[in-house]
Write a protein that holds these residues in place. Structure first.
Motif, mmCIF file in Angstrom:
data_model
loop_
_atom_site.group_PDB
_atom_site.id
_atom_site.type_symbol
_atom_site.label_atom_id
_atom_site.label_comp_id
_atom_site.label_asym_id
_atom_site.label_seq_id
_atom_site.Cartn_x
_atom_site.Cartn_y
_atom_site.Cartn_z
ATOM 1 N N LEU A 419 -27.300 5.576 49.193
ATOM 2 C CA LEU A 419 -27.967 4.866 48.100
ATOM 3 C C LEU A 419 -27.656 3.380 48.201
ATOM 4 N N SER A 420 -28.692 2.561 48.280
ATOM 5 C CA SER A 420 -28.472 1.113 48.328
ATOM 6 C C SER A 420 -29.254 0.421 47.231
ATOM 7 N N PHE A 421 -28.511 -0.022 46.237
ATOM 8 C CA PHE A 421 -29.127 -0.763 45.133
ATOM 9 C C PHE A 421 -29.129 -2.244 45.477
ATOM 10 N N VAL A 422 -30.123 -2.951 44.991
ATOM 11 C CA VAL A 422 -30.088 -4.411 45.105
ATOM 12 C C VAL A 422 -30.874 -5.025 43.936
ATOM 13 N N TRP A 423 -30.306 -6.066 43.360
ATOM 14 C CA TRP A 423 -31.037 -6.832 42.342
ATOM 15 C C TRP A 423 -31.943 -7.809 43.046
ATOM 16 N N VAL A 424 -33.189 -7.873 42.636
ATOM 17 C CA VAL A 424 -34.073 -8.922 43.140
ATOM 18 C C VAL A 424 -34.313 -9.862 41.962
ATOM 19 N N THR A 425 -34.008 -11.133 42.162
ATOM 20 C CA THR A 425 -33.981 -12.077 41.036
ATOM 21 C C THR A 425 -34.989 -13.208 41.253
ATOM 22 N N ASP A 426 -35.128 -14.035 40.235
ATOM 23 C CA ASP A 426 -35.935 -15.260 40.329
ATOM 24 C C ASP A 426 -37.371 -15.009 40.778
ATOM 25 N N PHE A 427 -37.999 -14.062 40.133
ATOM 26 C CA PHE A 427 -39.426 -13.811 40.409
ATOM 27 C C PHE A 427 -40.248 -15.016 39.957
ATOM 28 N N PRO A 428 -41.430 -15.195 40.523
ATOM 29 C CA PRO A 428 -42.293 -16.246 39.986
ATOM 30 C C PRO A 428 -42.707 -15.911 38.553
ATOM 31 N N THR A 462 -40.517 -20.566 38.748
ATOM 32 C CA THR A 462 -39.670 -19.377 38.816
ATOM 33 C C THR A 462 -39.363 -18.905 37.399
ATOM 34 N N SER A 463 -39.230 -17.588 37.262
ATOM 35 C CA SER A 463 -38.930 -17.047 35.933
ATOM 36 C C SER A 463 -37.514 -16.465 35.929
ATOM 37 N N ARG A 464 -37.109 -15.997 34.760
ATOM 38 C CA ARG A 464 -35.802 -15.360 34.660
ATOM 39 C C ARG A 464 -35.981 -13.836 34.640
ATOM 40 N N ALA A 465 -36.908 -13.364 35.480
ATOM 41 C CA ALA A 465 -37.152 -11.915 35.579
ATOM 42 C C ALA A 465 -36.407 -11.366 36.785
ATOM 43 N N TYR A 466 -36.004 -10.116 36.673
ATOM 44 C CA TYR A 466 -35.263 -9.466 37.757
ATOM 45 C C TYR A 466 -35.661 -8.003 37.829
ATOM 46 N N ASP A 467 -35.553 -7.463 39.031
ATOM 47 C CA ASP A 467 -35.829 -6.033 39.259
ATOM 48 C C ASP A 467 -34.576 -5.393 39.832
ATOM 49 N N LEU A 468 -34.452 -4.106 39.608
ATOM 50 C CA LEU A 468 -33.421 -3.362 40.319
ATOM 51 C C LEU A 468 -34.135 -2.434 41.297
ATOM 52 N N VAL A 469 -33.722 -2.507 42.554
ATOM 53 C CA VAL A 469 -34.384 -1.741 43.606
ATOM 54 C C VAL A 469 -33.376 -0.750 44.196
ATOM 55 N N LEU A 470 -33.834 0.471 44.406
ATOM 56 C CA LEU A 470 -32.976 1.476 45.041
ATOM 57 C C LEU A 470 -33.715 2.054 46.244
ATOM 58 N N ASN A 471 -33.136 1.905 47.415
ATOM 59 C CA ASN A 471 -33.714 2.446 48.646
ATOM 60 C C ASN A 471 -35.194 2.108 48.794
ATOM 61 N N GLY A 472 -35.548 0.878 48.447
ATOM 62 C CA GLY A 472 -36.925 0.445 48.640
ATOM 63 C C GLY A 472 -37.878 0.841 47.535
ATOM 64 N N SER A 473 -37.365 1.425 46.450
ATOM 65 C CA SER A 473 -38.223 1.728 45.297
ATOM 66 C C SER A 473 -37.784 0.889 44.110
ATOM 67 N N GLU A 474 -38.773 0.428 43.370
ATOM 68 C CA GLU A 474 -38.438 -0.355 42.172
ATOM 69 C C GLU A 474 -37.968 0.618 41.095
ATOM 70 N N LEU A 475 -36.731 0.433 40.680
ATOM 71 C CA LEU A 475 -36.159 1.347 39.693
ATOM 72 C C LEU A 475 -36.401 0.816 38.287
ATOM 73 N N GLY A 476 -36.431 -0.487 38.164
ATOM 74 C CA GLY A 476 -36.638 -1.048 36.830
ATOM 75 C C GLY A 476 -36.814 -2.541 36.887
ATOM 76 N N SER A 477 -37.240 -3.092 35.750
ATOM 77 C CA SER A 477 -37.440 -4.537 35.650
ATOM 78 C C SER A 477 -36.975 -5.007 34.296
ATOM 79 N N GLY A 478 -36.728 -6.285 34.246
ATOM 80 C CA GLY A 478 -36.376 -6.883 32.957
ATOM 81 C C GLY A 478 -36.395 -8.379 33.076
ATOM 82 N N SER A 479 -36.011 -9.029 31.990
ATOM 83 C CA SER A 479 -36.002 -10.488 32.012
ATOM 84 C C SER A 479 -35.250 -11.019 30.814
ATOM 85 N N VAL A 480 -34.909 -12.299 30.921
ATOM 86 C CA VAL A 480 -34.513 -13.050 29.736
ATOM 87 C C VAL A 480 -35.836 -13.397 29.060
ATOM 88 N N ARG A 481 -35.872 -13.311 27.730
ATOM 89 C CA ARG A 481 -37.151 -13.499 27.025
ATOM 90 C C ARG A 481 -37.279 -14.921 26.485
#
Ligand code: ASP
Length: 603
Positions: A419-428, A462-481
């Motif tokens: 299992l490899s999780f990674v945060w992807v940050t700073d979305f447009p 750039t926004s303050r949105a971030y995703d959590l990715v697990l093994n190449g699948s998007e597990l979830g998303s969120g952001s500062v509002r």
């Protein structure tokens, strides 16, 4: 009182020899071995072999698979050599002293076991049988455990579990709303929530400092692969915190779920990668980082190249990038298939190079490369003899998309044992649509990193949105509002939802923001996907008790269905003429089919 059972199967073992126990469940694989009938009884815990003497219980001879029974019997050791070590209860069986058939099962539409693959629509039509299969029962249990781990973690952290309504006003998440006609106000509609986004933001304004909910969400979108129009997410939000607060909490949640389902610990903090880096190195915002094969820039190697294909792209401001696919024995046709795949994915072509054992290149275009270029390719892609390299020249977007997919085709592990999780940050903040308009890349309530940048260069902001990715699948998303109503109104404006429209659609929310809104941020995790990945299931449908097909249908309850005219009248709805015509046509075709079948059956 009837005692249907005293134990579950897997509670019993060699320690219980000689005891009289009663089990209840379903009949699996009854078999008559001349004078002795064997079958397994399946209950929620697992299987137990039952041995019946048909001279005492004649009904055992005609026992139908999947009938519901209760059996009392004596626990006995299986004879030497007859143990079944694949079964938790494989050292013992039950000699029946009483057999009660509680309910007989009809002819089965498919075998209820994990070995038989049957058509998914049929499985869904008889989901209650499908869910009896051990694998599906295990999935249901895992799902329940995952939700329990989520609740335990968040309750311990002081989060409040708050329910939000499902008959609401639109909450945009980029999909179409499901509409529900309001009988009490004909002509008006509720929208089912695409997520509880605005409601959880209202809860922050209400002073609920930490919120979560296991929330059902509804998105009326075409069923891209492995999505459901109705799905479940862990929805959470917190006030007076920012990215770091959300990430630390979500990391605890996912670690607790993985620990519960897999019994392994997840190392936190999880790695982070900016959106830009993810796109450059993996060609996707959902990078699978379990394996390398990163996309590497080769443009410098080809500055001033004589190879026309690459020179033209570089002159046009494009890029040349490649990946080292690693050591592979690939035939010419397999290598050429990479070119076809690249074309299918939108590139003009692909250059493959197989490195011979002496270090020379096997490639249709090798002869066009200078020595310097050949050396540059080997060094930049760290190529060794036996490796296969793939190079694409095009715009950055196309190169990323093509090499990103080819990387997955070749390298993606088949299971999710690692299992490899990674945060992807700073979305447009925004994405550009084909007609040049802007849409939010997350949702319109996401804070921009820099308001001035959003005003002056919205497509680059750039926004303050971030995703959590697990093994190449998007597990979830969120952001500062956004918590400032003026900035929120500006975002609507940039999205082309001007003053009046913004007011009529979101006026109530803009109003709420004016009453002392705390800074807040949150996240949502798709529970279906998370459990599917942890259970090594390819489709989220395998972990949803009653999922829908790709066309949004439920073969079990037959939903969606037509409704009676008076039901429509009650809610003030008349079907449009073209819909009526299509229905009438479908009806007559069906009537025709029925007539044909009847005629056929006459012969
Ligand atoms: N509402 C978002 C979604 O459902 C998640 C979030 O921003 O918290 O994707």
């Amino acid at each position: 009182m009837t005692t249907y059972r005293t134990h579950y199967s897997t509670e019993l073992g060699l320690d219980n020899l000689g005891e009289s126990v009663t089990l209840a469940g379903w009949v699996v694989r009854p078999r008559d071995h001349g004078g002795v009938v064997f079958f397994e009884l399946r209950d929620m815990s697992g299987l137990m072999q039952v041995v019946v003497d048909p001279s005492e219980f004649p009904e055992a001879e005609g026992l139908r698979m999947e009938s519901c029974i209760s059996v009392t019997g004596t626990v006995q050791a299986r004879p030497d050599g007859m143990e079944n070590l694949d079964l938790e209860t494989g050292e013992i069986d039950l000699a029946a002293t009483e057999l009660n058939v509680l309910s007989v099962a009809d002819v089965l539409p498919f075998m209820v076991d994990d070995r038989t693959e049957s058509d998914e629509v049929v499985r869904l039509q008889y989901r209650y049988l499908d869910l009896r299969r051990p694998r599906m029962a295990a999935n249901l249990r895992a799902r329940s455990q995952a939700i329990r781990a989520i609740r335990d973690t968040l309750n311990d952290l002081g989060f409040l579990d708050v329910e939000t309504p499902t008959l609401i006003n639109s909450t945009p998440e980029g999909a179409r709303d499901f509409l529900v006609p309001a009988r009490m106000r004909p002509g008006h509609f509720y929208a089912l929530p695409q997520s509880p986004q605005l409601l959880k933001q209202l809860l922050m304004i209400s002073g609920v400092d930490r919120y979560y909910q296991i929330a059902r969400c509804y998105r009326d979108e075409d069923q891209r692969s492995d999505r459901q129009i109705e799905f479940t997410q862990l929805d959470m939000e917190g006030a007076f915190w920012d990215e770091e607060g959300v990430w630390a909490t979500i990391e605890q949640v996912v670690a607790a779920v993985v620990e519960r389902l897999r019994g392994v610990s997840v190392e936190v903090p999880l790695p982070r990668l900016s959106y830009t880096d993810a796109m450059i190195r993996y060609g996707t915002d959902k990078p699978d980082i379990r394996f390398g094969m990163e996309i590497t820039n080769l443009s410098d190697v080809f500055v001033g190249t004589d190879f026309r294909g690459f020179a033209a792209v570089l002159d046009d401001g494009g890029t040349v990038r490649g990946i080292n696919l690693g050591r592979h024995e690939m035939s010419r046709s397999q290598l050429d298939a990479l070119v076809d795949r690249a074309k299918e994915l939108g590139a003009a072509g692909l250059v493959w190079i197989a490195i011979n054992e002496d270090g020379s290149f096997r490639s249709p275009v090798a002869k066009f490369f200078s020595d310097r270029e050949t050396k540059g390719i080997v060094e930049t892609l760290s190529a060794s003899p036996g490796d296969v390299l793939a190079i694409v020249a095009d715009s950055q977007r196309v190169v990323g998309a093509v090499l990103g997919e080819i990387r997955l085709d070749v390298g993606k592990p088949k299971d999710n044992d690692e299992l490899s999780f990674v945060w992807v940050t700073d979305f447009p903040v925004f994405e550009q649509t084909e007609d040049g308009g802007l849409v939010p890349s997350h949702h319109p309530f996401t804070a921009p990193a820099d308001v001035d940048e959003m005003r002056t260069a919205p497509t680059e902001a750039t926004s303050r949105a971030y995703d959590l990715v697990l093994n190449g699948s998007e597990l979830g998303s969120g952001s500062v509002r956004i918590h400032d109503p003026a900035i929120q109104a500006e975002v609507f404006e940039i999205l082309g939802i001007g003053g009046d429209e913004a007011h009529s659609r979101f006026g109530w929310f803009l109003d709420a923001l004016r009453f002392g809104t705390p800074p807040h941020a949150g996240f949502a995790i798709g529970i279906d996907r998370f459990v599917a990945l942890l259970q090594n299931e390819k489709s989220i449908r395998e972990v949803i008790p009653f999922p829908k097909t790709q066309t949004g249908a439920d073969p079990l309850t037959t939903a969606p269905t037509l409704v009676a005219d008076d039901q429509l009248r009650d809610v003030g709805i008349d079907l449009r003429p073209e819909v009526k015509a299509a229905l009438a046509e479908a009806e007559s075709t069906q009537a025709g089919d029925r007539a044909e079948t009847l005629e056929g059956s006459d012969d």
